[in-house]
Design a protein around this motif. Structure first.
Motif, PDB file in Angstrom:
ATOM      1  N   PRO A  50       0.824  -1.213   0.000  1.00  0.00           N
ATOM      2  CA  PRO A  50       0.000   0.000   0.000  1.00  0.00           C
ATOM      3  C   PRO A  50       0.855   1.259   0.000  1.00  0.00           C
ATOM      4  CG  PRO A  50      -0.557  -1.439   1.861  1.00  0.00           C
ATOM      5  CD  PRO A  50       0.640  -2.016   1.185  1.00  0.00           C
ATOM      6  N   LYS A  51       0.378   2.261  -0.731  1.00  0.00           N
ATOM      7  CA  LYS A  51       1.061   3.546  -0.807  1.00  0.00           C
ATOM      8  C   LYS A  51       0.030   4.659  -0.677  1.00  0.00           C
ATOM      9  CE  LYS A  51       4.119   1.663  -4.224  1.00  0.00           C
ATOM     10  NZ  LYS A  51       3.262   0.507  -4.279  1.00  0.00           N
ATOM     11  N   GLU A  52       0.460   5.784  -0.139  1.00  0.00           N
ATOM     12  CA  GLU A  52      -0.380   6.978  -0.087  1.00  0.00           C
ATOM     13  C   GLU A  52       0.411   8.136  -0.670  1.00  0.00           C
ATOM     14  OE1 GLU A  52      -1.763   7.725   3.893  1.00  0.00           O
ATOM     15  OE2 GLU A  52      -2.426   5.645   4.115  1.00  0.00           O
ATOM     16  N   MET A  53      -0.256   8.887  -1.498  1.00  0.00           N
ATOM     17  CA  MET A  53       0.376  10.041  -2.121  1.00  0.00           C
ATOM     18  C   MET A  53      -0.284  11.315  -1.609  1.00  0.00           C
ATOM     19  SD  MET A  53       2.566   8.629  -4.148  1.00  0.00           S
ATOM     20  CE  MET A  53       3.051   9.901  -5.299  1.00  0.00           C
ATOM     21  N   GLY A  54       0.441  12.404  -1.701  1.00  0.00           N
ATOM     22  CA  GLY A  54      -0.072  13.714  -1.343  1.00  0.00           C
ATOM     23  C   GLY A  54       0.492  14.733  -2.312  1.00  0.00           C
ATOM     24  N   ALA A  55       0.258  15.994  -2.025  1.00  0.00           N
ATOM     25  CA  ALA A  55       0.782  17.049  -2.881  1.00  0.00           C
ATOM     26  C   ALA A  55       1.466  18.094  -2.008  1.00  0.00           C
ATOM     27  CB  ALA A  55      -0.331  17.689  -3.701  1.00  0.00           C
ATOM     28  N   SER A  56       2.561  18.604  -2.500  1.00  0.00           N
ATOM     29  CA  SER A  56       3.282  19.670  -1.799  1.00  0.00           C
ATOM     30  C   SER A  56       2.566  20.999  -2.062  1.00  0.00           C
ATOM     31  CB  SER A  56       4.718  19.733  -2.314  1.00  0.00           C
ATOM     32  OG  SER A  56       4.738  20.259  -3.618  1.00  0.00           O
ATOM     33  N   PRO A  57       2.957  22.056  -1.350  1.00  0.00           N
ATOM     34  CA  PRO A  57       2.350  23.371  -1.613  1.00  0.00           C
ATOM     35  C   PRO A  57       2.539  23.831  -3.066  1.00  0.00           C
ATOM     36  CG  PRO A  57       3.546  23.421   0.459  1.00  0.00           C
ATOM     37  CD  PRO A  57       3.852  22.095  -0.195  1.00  0.00           C
ATOM     38  N   THR A  58       3.566  23.311  -3.722  1.00  0.00           N
ATOM     39  CA  THR A  58       3.784  23.675  -5.127  1.00  0.00           C
ATOM     40  C   THR A  58       3.100  22.694  -6.082  1.00  0.00           C
ATOM     41  OG1 THR A  58       5.867  22.457  -5.151  1.00  0.00           O
ATOM     42  CG2 THR A  58       5.974  24.820  -4.634  1.00  0.00           C
TER      43      THR A  58
END
Length: 123
Positions: A50-58
């Motif tokens: 399992p993996k989870e991704m997110g996003a940086s402020p950019t």
């Protein structure tokens, strides 16, 4: 440039089997690659876990979790450390500063980079 992360990831690789979860403070470039590599995870397993991704402020993609390895900012690390200490969990923490609610196991340094390897204090 990434030598501090390399040294910290080697510490995780040497200790990770004794822990249910590992929290690594995000810093540098793609620390998850170093942790995955130094924990011995093979490419096939990497593709299956399992993996989870997110996003940086950019708005750049960032990896927040790969299997039992979590990659967080310092505020999230502090919150998880307090929760782990209160709940008696077997978690390992790698952060760029010492956290008072955790017991220091080791530290690694390269030039200006320092990482502290910690776990919840025994109750």
């Amino acid at each position: 440039m990434q030598n501090g992360i390399t040294l910290a990831a080697q510490q995780v690789g040497a200790r990770q089997k004794a822990y249910d979860r590992v929290f690594f403070e995000n810093g540098g470039y793609q620390p998850y690659l170093y942790v995955v590599s130094y924990t011995g995870m093979r490419p096939r397993k990497y593709m299956e876990v399992p993996k989870e991704m997110g996003a940086s402020p950019t708005r750049m993609d960032i990896v927040r979790r790969v299997d039992k390895y979590f990659f967080s900012d310092s505020l999230e690390i502090i919150a998880q450390a307090a929760e782990s200490a209160a709940g008696g969990r077997r978690d390992l923490f790698v952060a760029r500063r010492k956290l008072p609610e955790l017991a220091l196991l080791d530290s690694v340094a390269w030039q200006w980079q320092r990482y502290y390897v910690m776990e919840p204090k025994p109750r």
